[in-house]
Design an enzyme around this catalytic site. Structure first.
Site, PDB file in Angstrom:
ATOM      1  N   ASP A 264       0.822  -1.217   0.000  1.00 58.56           N
ATOM      2  CA  ASP A 264       0.000   0.000   0.000  1.00 58.56           C
ATOM      3  C   ASP A 264       0.851   1.261   0.000  1.00 58.56           C
ATOM      4  O   ASP A 264       0.455   2.294  -0.531  1.00 58.56           O
ATOM      5  CB  ASP A 264      -0.877   0.034   1.261  1.00 58.56           C
ATOM      6  CG  ASP A 264      -2.178  -0.728   1.085  1.00 58.56           C
ATOM      7  OD1 ASP A 264      -2.239  -1.569   0.173  1.00 58.56           O
ATOM      8  OD2 ASP A 264      -3.117  -0.480   1.860  1.00 58.56           O
TER       9      ASP A 264
ATOM     10  N   ILE B  75     -17.583   5.289  -1.689  1.00 59.81           N
ATOM     11  CA  ILE B  75     -18.293   6.568  -1.612  1.00 59.81           C
ATOM     12  C   ILE B  75     -18.023   7.392  -2.862  1.00 59.81           C
ATOM     13  O   ILE B  75     -18.938   7.957  -3.466  1.00 59.81           O
ATOM     14  CB  ILE B  75     -17.877   7.347  -0.350  1.00 59.81           C
ATOM     15  CG1 ILE B  75     -18.260   6.580   0.916  1.00 59.81           C
ATOM     16  CG2 ILE B  75     -18.508   8.738  -0.339  1.00 59.81           C
ATOM     17  CD1 ILE B  75     -17.711   7.189   2.200  1.00 59.81           C
ATOM     18  N   GLY B  76     -16.767   7.471  -3.260  1.00 59.32           N
ATOM     19  CA  GLY B  76     -16.398   8.288  -4.415  1.00 59.32           C
ATOM     20  C   GLY B  76     -17.069   7.850  -5.701  1.00 59.32           C
ATOM     21  O   GLY B  76     -17.431   8.671  -6.545  1.00 59.32           O
ATOM     22  N   GLU B  77     -17.269   6.536  -5.846  1.00 58.95           N
ATOM     23  CA  GLU B  77     -17.881   5.994  -7.065  1.00 58.95           C
ATOM     24  C   GLU B  77     -19.402   6.064  -7.053  1.00 58.95           C
ATOM     25  O   GLU B  77     -20.025   6.028  -8.118  1.00 58.95           O
ATOM     26  CB  GLU B  77     -17.458   4.530  -7.248  1.00 58.95           C
ATOM     27  CG  GLU B  77     -15.980   4.339  -7.512  1.00 58.95           C
ATOM     28  CD  GLU B  77     -15.559   2.880  -7.389  1.00 58.95           C
ATOM     29  OE1 GLU B  77     -16.412   1.998  -7.635  1.00 58.95           O
ATOM     30  OE2 GLU B  77     -14.397   2.619  -7.023  1.00 58.95           O
ATOM     31  N   ASN B  78     -19.998   6.160  -5.871  1.00 58.75           N
ATOM     32  CA  ASN B  78     -21.454   5.993  -5.778  1.00 58.75           C
ATOM     33  C   ASN B  78     -22.229   7.170  -5.212  1.00 58.75           C
ATOM     34  O   ASN B  78     -23.444   7.235  -5.396  1.00 58.75           O
ATOM     35  CB  ASN B  78     -21.767   4.746  -4.940  1.00 58.75           C
ATOM     36  CG  ASN B  78     -21.352   3.467  -5.637  1.00 58.75           C
ATOM     37  OD1 ASN B  78     -21.881   3.128  -6.683  1.00 58.75           O
ATOM     38  ND2 ASN B  78     -20.369   2.783  -5.079  1.00 58.75           N
TER      39      ASN B  78
ATOM     40  N   GLU C  13      -8.211  -2.684  -7.133  1.00 58.26           N
ATOM     41  CA  GLU C  13      -6.929  -3.018  -6.516  1.00 58.26           C
ATOM     42  C   GLU C  13      -6.531  -4.460  -6.803  1.00 58.26           C
ATOM     43  O   GLU C  13      -5.342  -4.756  -6.977  1.00 58.26           O
ATOM     44  CB  GLU C  13      -7.005  -2.764  -5.008  1.00 58.26           C
ATOM     45  CG  GLU C  13      -7.132  -1.283  -4.668  1.00 58.26           C
ATOM     46  CD  GLU C  13      -7.473  -1.042  -3.211  1.00 58.26           C
ATOM     47  OE1 GLU C  13      -6.542  -0.799  -2.428  1.00 58.26           O
ATOM     48  OE2 GLU C  13      -8.665  -1.088  -2.862  1.00 58.26           O
TER      49      GLU C  13
END
Length: 395
Positions: free
Chosen positions: A144, A328-331, A381
């Site tokens: 990561d 959250i960012g995608e939806n 990922e």
């Protein structure tokens, strides 16, 4: 040559997330989650084109769970598995790229346990179990932190005595690097911009959240630090607080470090602010119904996100686009809209229809005409870990 198959493993202290990635297929032939490992409730959930199935494995440890998973993986791979890619949370300063796992690299991961005492031991449990079960297969560690090793010193150093960095590794490392790397490259591809001549602001927003400034395919700054607690408001993590908060809570309430650490990591963020939930979907419904805590959590989340993105812009020579990713960012079209309302100086404007359309895995540009580019790009990922594994097999 037939398309190759890579098993991707992400081991937590009591869980194993896994996916079989075929280099020629967009979807995963098999994926799943083993949870409650080490307890009587241990169970493995499998998902494939044939459907979903759950198998109870009471008291199974990581190796016993993997022993149940691997035969199904081999079957889904047509009996031909080419390698295993492992997510490793912390590579410290030793690992600046994905690497083949051997005695030397495993020792390096163990040496970084003090930097990730919860995550690296769990990652190692999965690695050792997989090596024991498949000693002949090449295995790769994907870190990561590795993507952020290109940050300049002025971005990663804390203003604390030098000895803490030199002797104890106290510095900013950043996380979510595999996601930021995949998404920024994918954004460049979708926009028709050369990766090696591009600059992006990326917001990875899930239960854990971070921003990143990516220049020519390299991380130049990111919001997480020594640990994943620094930076944005998250599901249960506070993000940035005054460092003297620990001292204040100890003196005022008598709390010890363990209690404060637990509060900041597990009881704060959206959960702490709302008094309701760490899940933005639950908060979105409650916000619509006028729940004061949900309204507050949403507003603080979006403002702190905008503030971080503005700060990240200091590392960019230009702006080719702002990219939203993660659950959250995608939806959440509402989070994207509210965040950009705080970034008026950048001239961002959204196309409401495009913003509403880009959910549930739909990628695309969502800016209005004349606005700087804003994109939604689903992260993957698992595929990036598989790609790294294949690249090392080809090296």
């Amino acid at each position: 040559m037939s398309a190759r198959n890579i098993l991707v493993i992400n081991c937590g202290s009591s869980s194993i997330k896994f996916a079989l990635v075929n280099e020629a297929q967009a979807t995963f032939p098999l994926q799943g989650l083993a949870e409650c490992i080490g307890s009587p409730e241990a169970v493995i959930h499998f998902e494939s084109a044939a459907g979903k199935e759950s198998v109870k494995v009471p008291n199974a440890d990581h190796q016993a769970a993997l022993a149940q998973i691997l035969p199904r993986v081999e079957d889904a791979a047509g009996g031909h598995l080419d390698g295993i890619g492992h997510r490793v949370v912390h590579g410290g300063e030793k690992f600046f790229a994905s690497t083949l796992l051997n005695d030397e690299t495993l020792a390096g991961i163990e040496a970084n346990i003090q930097l990730a005492p919860l995550h690296n031991p769990a990652n190692l449990s999965g690695i050792h179990a997989a090596i024991n079960l498949f000693p002949e297969l090449p295995q790769v560690g994907v870190f990561d932190t590795a993507f952020h090793q290109t940050m300049p010193e002025h971005a990663y150093r804390y203003a604390v005595p030098d000895v803490l960095y030199k002797d104890h590794g106290v510095r900013r490392y950043g996380f979510h690097g595999t996601s930021h790397r995949y998404v920024s490259k994918r954004a460049a591809e979708l926009a028709g911009v050369p990766v090696d001549n591009s600059s992006w602001l990326v917001a990875h927003l899930g239960n854990g959240c971070s921003t990143c400034a990516v220049v020519n395919g390299e991380s130049r700054d990111t919001s997480m630090g020594l640990t994943p607690l620094e930076g944005l408001v998250m599901g249960t993590r506070s993000g940035d607080v005054d460092p003297s908060l620990h001292n204040f809570l100890h003196k005022t309430l008598g709390w010890d470090l363990a209690k404060i650490d637990n509060m900041l990591n597990k009881e704060s963020g959206l959960k702490g602010l709302s008094g309701l939930s760490n899940d933005m979907r639950t908060l979105a419904e409650a916000r619509q119904a006028g729940h004061p805590g949900a309204v507050l959590a949403f507003e603080v989340f979006c403002y702190r996100l905008a503030k971080s993105l503005a700060a990240m812009s200091c590392a960019l020579p230009q702006l080719d686009g702002l990219v939203f990713t993660g659950g959250i960012g995608e939806n959440s079209s509402a989070v994207r809209e509210r965040t950009l309302e705080h970034l008026k100086l950048f001239g961002f404007k959204l196309d409401a229809e495009a913003n509403a359309r880009c959910t549930r895995g739909v990628a695309g540009e969502i800016q209005a005409q004349g606005s700087p580019r804003v994109m939604v790009v689903p992260t993957n990922e698992e595929r990036q870990i598989a790609l790294d594994t294949l690249a090392l097999l080809d090296a």
